[in-house]
Enzyme design. Structure first.
Site, PDB file in Angstrom:
ATOM      1  N   GLY A 128       0.815  -1.624   0.062  1.00  0.00           N
ATOM      2  CA  GLY A 128       0.110  -0.139   0.247  1.00  0.00           C
ATOM      3  C   GLY A 128       1.180   1.240  -0.089  1.00  0.00           C
ATOM      4  O   GLY A 128       1.133   2.104   0.976  1.00  0.00           O
ATOM      5  N   SER A 130       1.132   3.292  -3.492  1.00  0.00           N
ATOM      6  CA  SER A 130       0.449   4.636  -4.121  1.00  0.00           C
ATOM      7  C   SER A 130      -0.530   4.809  -3.890  1.00  0.00           C
ATOM      8  O   SER A 130      -1.392   4.370  -2.806  1.00  0.00           O
ATOM      9  CB  SER A 130       0.396   3.941  -5.806  1.00  0.00           C
ATOM     10  N   GLU A 245      15.038  -5.289  -4.982  1.00  0.00           N
ATOM     11  CA  GLU A 245      14.138  -5.902  -5.922  1.00  0.00           C
ATOM     12  C   GLU A 245      15.389  -5.636  -7.140  1.00  0.00           C
ATOM     13  O   GLU A 245      14.630  -5.936  -8.603  1.00  0.00           O
ATOM     14  CB  GLU A 245      13.270  -4.512  -6.468  1.00  0.00           C
ATOM     15  N   ASN A 371       9.154   3.947 -16.642  1.00  0.00           N
ATOM     16  CA  ASN A 371      10.527   4.026 -17.096  1.00  0.00           C
ATOM     17  C   ASN A 371      11.207   5.589 -17.513  1.00  0.00           C
ATOM     18  O   ASN A 371      12.457   5.756 -17.850  1.00  0.00           O
ATOM     19  CB  ASN A 371      10.681   3.326 -18.315  1.00  0.00           C
ATOM     20  N   GLU A 372      10.354   6.351 -16.963  1.00  0.00           N
ATOM     21  CA  GLU A 372      10.538   8.072 -17.343  1.00  0.00           C
ATOM     22  C   GLU A 372      11.354   7.970 -16.259  1.00  0.00           C
ATOM     23  O   GLU A 372      12.313   8.783 -16.633  1.00  0.00           O
ATOM     24  CB  GLU A 372       9.172   8.981 -17.231  1.00  0.00           C
TER      25      GLU A 372
HETATM   26  C1  LIG Z   1      -0.214  -3.138 -12.715  1.00  0.00           C
HETATM   27  C2  LIG Z   1       0.144  -2.671 -11.761  1.00  0.00           C
HETATM   28  C3  LIG Z   1       0.562  -2.252 -10.221  1.00  0.00           C
HETATM   29  C4  LIG Z   1       1.066  -1.890  -9.613  1.00  0.00           C
HETATM   30  N1  LIG Z   1       1.266  -2.051  -8.646  1.00  0.00           N
HETATM   31  C5  LIG Z   1       1.271  -1.511  -7.296  1.00  0.00           C
HETATM   32  C6  LIG Z   1       0.755  -2.361  -5.588  1.00  0.00           C
HETATM   33  O1  LIG Z   1       1.047  -3.297  -5.603  1.00  0.00           O
HETATM   34  N2  LIG Z   1       1.109  -1.241  -5.219  1.00  0.00           N
HETATM   35  C7  LIG Z   1       1.105  -0.344  -4.525  1.00  0.00           C
HETATM   36  O2  LIG Z   1       1.977   0.795  -4.015  1.00  0.00           O
HETATM   37  N3  LIG Z   1       1.688   0.605  -6.572  1.00  0.00           N
HETATM   38  C8  LIG Z   1       0.780  -0.207  -7.327  1.00  0.00           C
HETATM   39  N4  LIG Z   1       1.610   0.131  -8.299  1.00  0.00           N
HETATM   40  C9  LIG Z   1       1.638   1.651  -8.425  1.00  0.00           C
HETATM   41  C10 LIG Z   1       2.199   2.281  -9.208  1.00  0.00           C
HETATM   42  O3  LIG Z   1       4.010   2.168  -8.672  1.00  0.00           O
HETATM   43  C11 LIG Z   1       2.722   3.500 -10.053  1.00  0.00           C
HETATM   44  O4  LIG Z   1       1.311   3.686 -10.708  1.00  0.00           O
HETATM   45  C12 LIG Z   1       3.731   4.033 -10.652  1.00  0.00           C
HETATM   46  O5  LIG Z   1       4.559   4.518  -9.268  1.00  0.00           O
HETATM   47  C13 LIG Z   1       3.608   5.519 -11.526  1.00  0.00           C
HETATM   48  O6  LIG Z   1       2.797   6.131 -10.778  1.00  0.00           O
HETATM   49  P1  LIG Z   1       1.534   6.865 -11.284  1.00  0.00           P
HETATM   50  O7  LIG Z   1       0.425   6.075 -11.558  1.00  0.00           O
HETATM   51  O8  LIG Z   1       0.463   8.025 -10.287  1.00  0.00           O
HETATM   52  O9  LIG Z   1       1.662   7.747 -12.315  1.00  0.00           O
HETATM   53  P2  LIG Z   1       2.170   8.984 -12.211  1.00  0.00           P
HETATM   54  O10 LIG Z   1       3.663   9.593 -11.508  1.00  0.00           O
HETATM   55  O11 LIG Z   1       1.234  10.271 -12.934  1.00  0.00           O
HETATM   56  O12 LIG Z   1       2.296   9.410 -14.125  1.00  0.00           O
HETATM   57  C14 LIG Z   1       1.501   9.240 -15.207  1.00  0.00           C
HETATM   58  C15 LIG Z   1       2.727   9.558 -16.504  1.00  0.00           C
HETATM   59  O13 LIG Z   1       4.134  10.327 -15.716  1.00  0.00           O
HETATM   60  C16 LIG Z   1       4.924  10.504 -16.575  1.00  0.00           C
HETATM   61  N5  LIG Z   1       5.538  11.300 -14.962  1.00  0.00           N
HETATM   62  C17 LIG Z   1       5.176  11.142 -13.746  1.00  0.00           C
HETATM   63  N6  LIG Z   1       5.741  12.133 -13.322  1.00  0.00           N
HETATM   64  C18 LIG Z   1       8.078  12.584 -14.522  1.00  0.00           C
HETATM   65  C19 LIG Z   1       8.643  13.082 -13.695  1.00  0.00           C
HETATM   66  N7  LIG Z   1       9.131  13.648 -12.894  1.00  0.00           N
HETATM   67  N8  LIG Z   1       9.620  12.945 -15.785  1.00  0.00           N
HETATM   68  C20 LIG Z   1       9.225  12.162 -16.638  1.00  0.00           C
HETATM   69  N9  LIG Z   1       7.709  11.640 -16.475  1.00  0.00           N
HETATM   70  C21 LIG Z   1       7.154  11.216 -15.408  1.00  0.00           C
HETATM   71  C22 LIG Z   1       5.198   8.528 -15.590  1.00  0.00           C
HETATM   72  O14 LIG Z   1       6.447   7.815 -16.525  1.00  0.00           O
HETATM   73  C23 LIG Z   1       4.043   8.186 -16.690  1.00  0.00           C
HETATM   74  O15 LIG Z   1       4.355   7.916 -17.936  1.00  0.00           O
HETATM   75  C24 LIG Z   1       0.744  -0.688  -9.860  1.00  0.00           C
HETATM   76  C25 LIG Z   1       1.077  -0.210 -11.015  1.00  0.00           C
HETATM   77  C26 LIG Z   1       0.567  -0.865 -12.310  1.00  0.00           C
HETATM   78  C27 LIG Z   1       0.084   0.301 -13.413  1.00  0.00           C
END
Ligand SMILES: Cc1cc2nc3c(=O)[nH]c(=O)nc-3n(C[C@H](O)[C@H](O)[C@H](O)COP(=O)(O)OP(=O)(O)OC[C@H]3O[C@@H](n4cnc5c(N)ncnc54)[C@H](O)[C@@H]3O)c2cc1C
Length: 385
Positions: A128, A130, A245, A371-372
């Site tokens: 928990g 995100s 990891e 990846n970004e």
């Molecule tokens: C299938 C799946 C399973 C997951 N499982 C878990 C889990 O079990 N527990 C948990 O805690 N989380 C989990 N996650 C969450 C995951 O860690 C987040 O989705 C991830 O960290 C990206 O955050 P966000 O989705 O809020 O996207 P954002 O942070 O809102 O990003 C949106 C886009 O903007 C880009 N971006 C954001 N900031 C920057 C920057 N500074 N510079 C350049 N580009 C940027 C990102 O790369 C992305 O393309 C999971 C996600 C997925 C998709």
């Protein structure tokens, strides 16, 4: 494919892994994994129990806590063989995330209570971290813990929580001090999913599954003995958790297994000699060898006592690009046969779930730090830009 993990001393270890998997893995589960089908909780658990009986369930743990005592190289080999032989992945949130954190920072009581149950998978953990509005910028998280008699009352919500539907425990980052710099006011807490105030809503993904969830915490009481380490040190523990990891982050075992499957698909579709398909397969093979060589180089550095730094981001970026690229190639080879329910004559099981796997694996470049974000880390910390 040329194998860099095939020194004479590797063969006996490889054979031991192979013999165990052949004897223990039931054919139905193996078939599901080889086709990339979604797995049920019991599929994961059956394999976890076999691995636990053998003492192989936690390769990353020190032997005194139940690890098998493998070297980093042996861990990579085991990983590769397991992928090749289609074993289900072991649920990682306990074994690879909170387990190592409790070994390093947990109280003796927490270690005694939780570690054996992680090894046996009596407890299934989920992560928990995100929240809506706190993913890449995780330190902005807003779930709040307020001091109460004997513990904390936690309120807020978590999102993208993988396999929370299977989990009975969740480890959470929560804000315990809103007054200080955001990274300094975060704590890590262990929460029983059955505690009053915890609820879950599944999220339907574009692959049709409900692998992830939203978790709602409404005044959930967390006793002091379920806080990990010190209050307000959660950010330090979260960063340490990500370090665990790093080994295998390039997914070499997974990519080799997938490459073999794509080759088989190309043959079955009559495209084995197609120049474009052959060139794409060859390019992936070269990429995988480069990732394997880089992994081994970093492993050698780690075994020589160097802390692995930001350069592992390279493995995450290139490893996930290769894996996603291979699922794109699978889709191109399958063509209309990739559509659900249209496996076609030549295709049978080999082509089942191609669309599912393509869609599902879009996640690889998002979770664990997108990846970004990894590219920014490489630019800043490795290239000094
Ligand atoms: C299938 C799946 C399973 C997951 N499982 C878990 C889990 O079990 N527990 C948990 O805690 N989380 C989990 N996650 C969450 C995951 O860690 C987040 O989705 C991830 O960290 C990206 O955050 P966000 O989705 O809020 O996207 P954002 O942070 O809102 O990003 C949106 C886009 O903007 C880009 N971006 C954001 N900031 C920057 C920057 N500074 N510079 C350049 N580009 C940027 C990102 O790369 C992305 O393309 C999971 C996600 C997925 C998709």
């Amino acid at each position: 494919m040329t194998d860099l993990l095939n020194a004479p001393e590797d063969s006996a270890f490889r054979a031991e892994i192979r013999a165990f998997v052949e004897a223990e893995l039931d054919p139905a589960t193996r078939a599901k994994v080889s086709r990339g089908s979604p797995l049920a909780r019991e599929d994961f658990l059956r394999w976890h129990r076999s691995m636990h009986r053998k003492g192989w369930v936690a390769p990353g743990w020190p032997a005194e806590h139940g690890g098998p005592g493998w070297t980093a190289r042996q861990r990579l080999i085991a990983d590769e063989e397991m992928f090749r032989l289609h074993t289900p992945p072991l649920p990682g949130f306990g074994l690879k995330m909170i387990g190592p954190i409790l070994i390093r920072f947990g109280s003796p009581e927490q270690q005694q209570r939780f570690l054996p149950r992680i090894l046996s998978c009596e407890d299934w953990w989920c992560q928990g971290f995100s929240e809506p509005g706190a993913g890449s910028d995780l330190a902005s998280l807003r779930s709040r813990a307020v001091r109460t008699d004997g513990g904390w009352l936690v309120s807020g919500s978590k999102t993208w929580t993988t396999y929370a539907q299977y989990a009975n425990w969740i480890f959470c980052l929560v804000r315990t001090d809103p007054e200080v710099k955001k990274q300094q006011g975060i704590s890590m807490m262990l929460i029983d999913m059955a505690a009053p105030g915890v609820s879950r809503r599944p999220i339907r993904l574009m692959d049709g599954t409900e692998e992830v969830n939203e978790i709602f915490l409404d005044n959930v009481f967390v006793p002091d003995d379920l806080v990990v380490g010190e209050i307000n040190k959660g950010w330090t523990y979260a960063k340490a958790l990500l370090e665990h990891e790093r080994l295998g982050i390039g997914g070499v075992g997974r990519s080799k297994h997938l490459l073999a499957r794509v080759r088989e698909m190309a043959e079955a579709a009559g495209l084995g000699d197609d120049p474009e398909i052959s060139a794409r397969l060859a390019a992936f093979e070269i990429d995988i060898m480069a990732i394997e060589a880089t992994t081994l180089r970093l492993l050698a550095a780690a075994e020589a006592g160097r802390t692995l730094g930001a350069e592992t981001s390279l493995l995450k970026v290139r490893g996930t690009e290769v894996q996603q690229g291979l699922t794109e190639l699978m889709l191109d080879i399958a063509g209309p046969a990739a559509l659900p329910g249209s496996a076609g004559d030549c295709a049978d099981a080999l082509f089942a779930n191609v669309a599912y796997q393509f869609l599902n694996w879009r996640k690889l470049s998002i979770y664990g730090g997108s990846n970004e974000i990894q590219r920014s880390i490489l630019a800043g910390q490795v290239l000094g830009l």
